[in-house]
Scaffold this motif. Structure first.
Motif, mmCIF file in Angstrom:
data_model
loop_
_atom_site.group_PDB
_atom_site.id
_atom_site.type_symbol
_atom_site.label_atom_id
_atom_site.label_comp_id
_atom_site.label_asym_id
_atom_site.label_seq_id
_atom_site.Cartn_x
_atom_site.Cartn_y
_atom_site.Cartn_z
ATOM 1 N N GLU A 107 0.542 -0.892 0.199
ATOM 2 C CA GLU A 107 -0.157 -0.006 0.719
ATOM 3 C C GLU A 107 0.885 1.157 -0.091
ATOM 4 N N LEU A 133 -8.032 3.038 -9.692
ATOM 5 C CA LEU A 133 -9.725 1.747 -9.732
ATOM 6 C C LEU A 133 -9.649 1.295 -11.268
ATOM 7 N N GLU B 86 -10.240 -5.131 3.459
ATOM 8 C CA GLU B 86 -9.712 -4.804 2.618
ATOM 9 C C GLU B 86 -8.888 -6.213 1.857
ATOM 10 N N SER B 89 -10.909 -6.906 -2.825
ATOM 11 C CA SER B 89 -10.480 -5.856 -4.177
ATOM 12 C C SER B 89 -12.078 -5.149 -4.130
ATOM 13 N N ASP B 92 -13.189 -3.289 -1.212
ATOM 14 C CA ASP B 92 -12.645 -2.318 -0.476
ATOM 15 C C ASP B 92 -12.690 -1.346 -0.784
ATOM 16 N N GLY B 93 -12.440 -1.191 -2.552
ATOM 17 C CA GLY B 93 -12.803 0.268 -3.549
ATOM 18 C C GLY B 93 -14.621 0.492 -3.396
ATOM 19 N N SER B 97 -13.268 3.541 -0.956
ATOM 20 C CA SER B 97 -11.776 3.701 -1.973
ATOM 21 C C SER B 97 -11.667 5.889 -1.700
ATOM 22 N N ARG B 98 -10.968 6.410 -2.477
ATOM 23 C CA ARG B 98 -11.038 7.611 -1.678
ATOM 24 C C ARG B 98 -10.986 8.389 -4.035
ATOM 25 N N ASP B 101 -7.817 7.724 -5.968
ATOM 26 C CA ASP B 101 -7.991 6.169 -6.965
ATOM 27 C C ASP B 101 -8.878 6.627 -8.291
ATOM 28 N N HIS B 102 -9.794 7.192 -8.559
ATOM 29 C CA HIS B 102 -10.982 7.334 -9.461
ATOM 30 C C HIS B 102 -10.068 8.452 -10.903
#
Lengths: 410, 275
Positions: A107, A133, B86, B89, B92-93, B97-98, B101-102
């Motif tokens: 991480e 993602l 987590e 996956s 968790d996403g 996710s924050r 992350d996108h």
């Protein structure tokens, strides 16, 4: 080291050692010095060699803003070190995925930084994440390697920890249910509510059936909880006859809650003790499997003899619950069994399904009928299916290296 | 001379001790604490489902004040069990996710879960348009509960979880990036520490069986106490101070013991023979 040694007393003091002893001590300490340095050198050189090997052999992966480079990796099975370089403009994590499950991850790799991650991987195809993602995922192909193939057919003790812990959780759940049901049963008896007591007896009985493969681990309580009248000289009238079957006898043969208060309370107390003990039960892989095998063989014998539930005749439901418990154990060991003996898990599934089908054929709408109504040939068929499942568990134990040989292994 | 003999003997026993460390704990000793950890995770998940229900209900009812008030405490359950949560996956996403992350950050349609709703509640300052995210979050959290129930916990993830939680704190909580809209980072922070402490406490009796671990355990205990002592200063009646009120110096004071704990706890796997 926190402990500071005491200051050495000055030589020539009242307890000064003799010259000879002093010389010996000096020689001895010199020897210790040599040994210690050798050990230190050996340890550090080993550590640095290992480190160098890891860094040198690392598989490099670079993650950019939109993808991994490369998107396709192939490594041999076993331990691999990956060096992940983040060339994107945000902190990211890197994961190896088996389906949706994370196998390994690193991480918070900051932009511009390289981090290593060591993973022990079995042969197969995995996904790797590549930053955002929404970014496409890369593929990691793990090919069978000599080292991994050389893994012994019988898994190491370490491999059983997960399944055993999961089994313990399940036992805890069933023991909790059993304690709850017996407490409620004692209350129903107290309230002279025969119908409710009968229903709760069924609930308690099924919870106990789910614990049955592990009964050997609490043999003392099992004797108190599950002894049958036949085990006592005076049978049903014997003052020592207690536990589930004593309550069953009152509720289903005598058709009354009269005289059941003390046995029902003792039952609830024993169930509570079992619940308390469950968290520290010394589980072992061999017992987990052999207990399951023995339970099926024992059940086969009992059903052939006319059933275990002499008064309630609820054997069909019991058998299903016991078989489910046994199949649950096989299921926990499935990944290990699949490796040790491919095909065995599927065979156990099929034999379990065959038993369930035999039981289901007896169902009459609401549930299982009294075992008394089951025809002799059907009883024999059920007993045979139980024996098969017991044999399967023996085979499983042998395949996993837990026993030397199966009872009737092919 | 005696002093040097003592030190040499110590060095020698340390060297030899390191080589023999793995033999101290039998693998079977790990079964009970892992089982107990699953019981803990299961209870936290039950509470997480219930809390998420209350939170998403408030969001859907348009009760902005209530939703804001429930946000931090409800996600704390997730933060406590993150080493297991987590592992899935996809969930968790979806749940945690924050925006980073996108690709399109806050505007990205794939940005969902707690932080998406946090953004709506604390930045847009409204529950408008959040109902679909609330529904999806509830579905995902229920899904997580079902999946964890069927999961055989990987021992190395359980034991490694203590260090993983502290590393998470060190890497993302100290900077304040996790709850950047609500500044409720300290609640997450405490939850991560609690989750790590749970793992540590479950395995501590095993580690304590070996006298060689005494100094290690003492040090870890002391550092947990330091972190707790710092956090307690920021406790308020209904949670914690807003994280943006902490000065750089305050944050640094937290970072010290947290980093040491993360480093020390990472040794647990080796000490318990789970390398």
């Amino acid at each position: 080291m926190d402990t500071a040694p005491k200051a050495a007393s000055p030589a020539g003091g009242p307890h000064a050692p003799s010259r000879k002893a002093m010389r010996l001590a000096i020689a001895g300490s010199g020897l210790l010095l040599v040994i210690a340095f050798a050990a230190f050198y050996w340890a550090t050189s080993l550590a640095s060699r290992r480190k160098a090997a890891e860094a040198g052999d690392a598989v490099a992966v670079t993650v950019t803003d939109s993808a991994c480079e490369p998107m396709d990796l192939t490594v041999p099975a076993g331990r691999t070190t990956f060096a992940i370089t983040n060339r994107s403009n945000r902190a990211m994590e890197w994961e190896i995925l088996d389906g949706v499950m994370v196998v390994e991850e690193r991480e918070n790799i900051a932009p511009g930084i390289t981090q290593t991650i060591a993973a022990r991987l079995a042969a197969g195809t995995y996904d790797i994440t590549c930053g955002l993602l929404s970014n496409p995922r890369g593929k990691l192909h793990v090919t069978p390697a000599q080292a991994a193939d050389a893994e012994p057919a019988a898994p190491a003790l370490l491999a059983f920890i997960g399944p055993l812990a999961e089994y313990q959780v399940q036992l805890l759940t069933h023991a909790g249910d059993f304690a709850k049901a017996t407490s409620a049963l004692a209350q129903a008896v107290q309230a002279d509510d025969l119908e409710r007591a009968r229903a709760l007896y069924g609930t308690a009985r099924l919870s106990y059936a789910r614990l049955a493969p592990a009964a050997d681990l609490f043999a003392d309580l099992d004797t108190r909880l599950d002894a049958r009248a036949d085990d006592f000289g005076g049978r049903e009238q014997d003052p020592l006859f207690k536990g589930l079957h004593r309550v069953e006898y009152g509720l289903f043969a005598q058709n009354t809650t009269a005289g059941l208060r003390a046995p029902a309370e003792a039952l609830a107390a024993d169930a509570h003790e079992l619940d308390q003990r469950m968290a520290t039960l010394p589980l072992q892989p061999d017992r987990m499997v052999s207990g399951a095998a023995r339970l099926m063989h024992r059940a086969a014998g009992l059903e052939a003899m006319g059933g275990a539930e002499k008064y309630a005749h609820s054997d069909l439901a019991d058998i299903q619950a016991e078989a489910d418990a046994v199949l649950g154990i096989a299921n926990l060991l499935r990944p290990l069994a699949q490796k040790a003996s491919p095909g065995l898990p599927a065979r156990i599934d099929a034999d379990g399904a065959a038993l369930s089908a035999l039981l289901a054929a007896q169902r009459d709408g609401a549930g299982f009928p009294s075992f008394e109504t089951v025809a002799a040939d059907q009883r024999a068929a059920i007993a045979a299916a139980l024996t098969t499942l017991g044999d399967d568990m023996d085979t499983l134990g042998a395949a996993l290296g837990l026993t030397t040989a199966g009872r009737s292994a092919p | 001379m005696k002093r040097s003999i003592f030190m040499l003997a110590t060095a020698l026993s340390l060297t030899l001790g390191a080589a023999g460390a793995q033999a101290a704990v039998s693998p079977l000793d790990l079964v009970a604490p892992i089982a107990q950890y699953k019981v803990y995770v299961t209870k936290e998940l039950d509470a997480f489902v219930a809390a998420t229900k209350d939170f998403t209900d408030a969001v859907k009812a348009g009760d902005l004040a209530k939703a804001k008030a429930l946000y931090a405490a409800s996600r704390a359950h997730y933060e406590r069990i993150e080493p297991i949560a987590e592992l899935f996956s996809d969930l968790d996403g979806a749940i945690d996710s924050r925006a980073d992350d996108h690709a399109k950050k806050e505007k990205d349609p794939t940005f969902t879960g707690y932080h998406r709703i946090e953004y709506g509640l604390f930045v847009t300052n409204s529950t408008d348009g959040l109902a679909p995210f609330a529904d999806k979050l509830m579905t995902d959290v229920n899904d997580l509960q079902a999946r964890v129930k069927g999961l055989t916990f990987p021992p190395e993830k359980v034991v490694g979880g203590a260090a993983a939680l502290l590393e998470e704190v060190a890497a993302t909580k100290i900077s304040g990036e996790e709850d950047r809209y609500s500044h409720t980072d300290l609640m997450d922070f405490q939850a991560n520490i609690d989750g790590a402490q749970e793992v540590y406490t479950l395995f501590k009796p095993l580690l304590a069986k070996d006298a060689k671990n005494e100094a290690f355990l003492k040090k870890v205990d002391a550092n947990f106490a330091s972190v707790d002592a710092i956090l307690v200063k920021y406790k308020t009646a209904d949670g914690f101070e807003s994280y943006d009120k902490l000065s750089k110096k305050d944050r640094k004071a937290l970072a010290g013991p947290v980093n040491t704990l993360a480093e020390d706890l990472s040794k647990m796997r080796g000490l318990l023979g789970l390398k």
